[in-house]
Enzyme design. Structure first.
Site, mmCIF file in Angstrom:
data_model
loop_
_atom_site.group_PDB
_atom_site.id
_atom_site.type_symbol
_atom_site.label_atom_id
_atom_site.label_comp_id
_atom_site.label_asym_id
_atom_site.label_seq_id
_atom_site.Cartn_x
_atom_site.Cartn_y
_atom_site.Cartn_z
ATOM 1 N N ASN A 102 26.349 -8.372 47.543
ATOM 2 C CA ASN A 102 27.894 -8.622 47.587
ATOM 3 C C ASN A 102 28.355 -8.501 46.569
ATOM 4 O O ASN A 102 29.730 -8.039 46.368
ATOM 5 C CB ASN A 102 27.742 -10.001 48.460
ATOM 6 C CG ASN A 102 27.695 -9.965 49.704
ATOM 7 O OD1 ASN A 102 28.583 -9.540 50.517
ATOM 8 N ND2 ASN A 102 26.667 -10.372 50.266
ATOM 9 N N ILE A 158 27.726 -27.277 45.366
ATOM 10 C CA ILE A 158 28.842 -27.173 44.095
ATOM 11 C C ILE A 158 29.251 -28.620 43.698
ATOM 12 O O ILE A 158 29.443 -29.387 44.708
ATOM 13 C CB ILE A 158 29.992 -26.649 44.395
ATOM 14 C CG1 ILE A 158 29.731 -25.080 44.574
ATOM 15 C CG2 ILE A 158 31.109 -26.758 43.327
ATOM 16 C CD1 ILE A 158 29.077 -24.215 43.387
ATOM 17 N N ASN A 165 32.834 -19.304 49.589
ATOM 18 C CA ASN A 165 31.516 -18.832 49.712
ATOM 19 C C ASN A 165 31.713 -18.022 51.017
ATOM 20 O O ASN A 165 32.264 -18.078 51.788
ATOM 21 C CB ASN A 165 30.706 -20.472 50.100
ATOM 22 C CG ASN A 165 29.191 -20.055 50.302
ATOM 23 O OD1 ASN A 165 28.635 -19.296 49.698
ATOM 24 N ND2 ASN A 165 28.930 -20.625 51.293
ATOM 25 N N HIS A 225 28.629 -17.024 54.237
ATOM 26 C CA HIS A 225 27.545 -17.787 54.906
ATOM 27 C C HIS A 225 27.368 -16.494 55.758
ATOM 28 O O HIS A 225 28.045 -16.146 56.475
ATOM 29 C CB HIS A 225 27.923 -19.137 55.324
ATOM 30 C CG HIS A 225 26.664 -19.764 55.867
ATOM 31 N ND1 HIS A 225 25.674 -20.181 55.090
ATOM 32 C CD2 HIS A 225 26.186 -19.774 57.087
ATOM 33 C CE1 HIS A 225 24.592 -20.535 55.886
ATOM 34 N NE2 HIS A 225 24.998 -20.462 57.090
HETATM 35 C C1 GAR Z 1 24.014 -13.134 51.562
HETATM 36 O O1 GAR Z 1 23.630 -12.664 52.834
HETATM 37 C C2 GAR Z 1 24.819 -14.378 51.739
HETATM 38 O O2 GAR Z 1 25.602 -14.644 52.769
HETATM 39 C C3 GAR Z 1 23.782 -15.474 51.548
HETATM 40 O O3 GAR Z 1 22.663 -14.938 50.574
HETATM 41 C C4 GAR Z 1 22.856 -13.519 50.831
HETATM 42 C C5 GAR Z 1 23.014 -13.057 49.353
HETATM 43 O O4 GAR Z 1 22.708 -11.499 49.236
HETATM 44 N N1 GAR Z 1 24.243 -16.812 51.312
HETATM 45 C C6 GAR Z 1 23.925 -17.835 51.673
HETATM 46 O O5 GAR Z 1 22.789 -18.064 52.624
HETATM 47 C C7 GAR Z 1 24.639 -19.190 51.278
HETATM 48 N N2 GAR Z 1 23.934 -20.282 52.338
HETATM 49 P P1 GAR Z 1 23.218 -10.732 47.921
HETATM 50 O O6 GAR Z 1 22.624 -11.236 46.912
HETATM 51 O O7 GAR Z 1 22.546 -9.349 48.231
HETATM 52 O O8 GAR Z 1 24.618 -10.542 47.974
#
Ligand code: GAR
Length: 195
Positions: free
Chosen positions: A18, A92, A106, A108
């Site tokens: 992301n 945080i 954030n 999610h």
């Molecule tokens: C993403 O899917 C994000 O939504 C999740 O971690 C992943 C990171 O992927 N976040 C959570 O679960 C927060 N509670 P990335 O490092 O490839 O962007």
């Protein structure tokens, strides 16, 4: 005429896909700069991305984050206007929320308020969604407050959960949604006069 640049810090501790999409989205922008990558995991993929992109990276320590300055001086020194959490799993601390009110967002990988809270991250979220035979999942982008996955929702997008889905196939579909929408939502936030 000069105009103010919005400085963004991306907090990420995973692969950083992301973050990569957000960096690509703002590459060449004259009004938005990804000024800092903040990471709590040595060796995380995001650190390689930071290096490749020439973005300063700050590797943070639990003690300083939760019981010390929360790195507020470092964020202020980098003139950070907006903090984007992209796969950052620590809560945080209140001092940081207070220092950046409605300036921390954030993403999610589910439709909050469902499937949020402590321990609900990454594949655990998708496994729970599949186990419960949900028909639909998606993404939520929200402001961050002192509670896990709790602040005001800014944006949601949905996708189907198919009968043959596993946590992995669902994760891939949800991640595509994240990549499509997260940069655009962050862009929109930088255009409002709130950051
Ligand atoms: C993403 O899917 C994000 O939504 C999740 O971690 C992943 C990171 O992927 N976040 C959570 O679960 C927060 N509670 P990335 O490092 O490839 O962007």
């Amino acid at each position: 005429m000069s105009h103010k640049i919005t400085h963004i810090a991306i907090f990420a501790s995973g692969a950083g896909s992301n973050a990569q999409k957000i960096i690509a989205h703002f590459a060449g922008s004259h009004s938005v700069k990804i000024s800092l990558i903040v990471c709590n995991k040595p060796g995380a993929g995001i650190l390689q991305i930071a290096e490749k992109e020439g973005i300063p990276a700050l590797l943070i320590e639990k003690d300083v984050f939760f019981r010390g300055s929360s790195y507020i001086p470092e964020l202020q020194a980098a003139s950070i206007d907006l903090i984007v959490l992209a796969g950052f799993l620590w809560k945080i601390p209140p001092a940081l929320v207070k220092a950046f009110p409605r300036k921390i967002v954030n993403i999610h990988p589910a439709l909050l308020p469902a499937y949020g809270g402590k321990g609900m991250y990454g594949r655990f979220v998708h496994q729970a969604v599949v186990d419960n035979k949900e028909k639909e999942s998606g993404i939520t982008i929200h402001y961050v407050d002192e509670l896990y996955d709790h602040g005001q929702i800014i944006f949601q997008a949905r996708c189907p959960v198919l009968p043959y889905d596993t946590a992995e196939t669902l994760a891939a579909r949800v991640l595509q949604l994240e990549h499509r929408h997260f940069p655009l939502v962050v862009d929109e936030l930088t255009r409002q006069n709130t950051v």
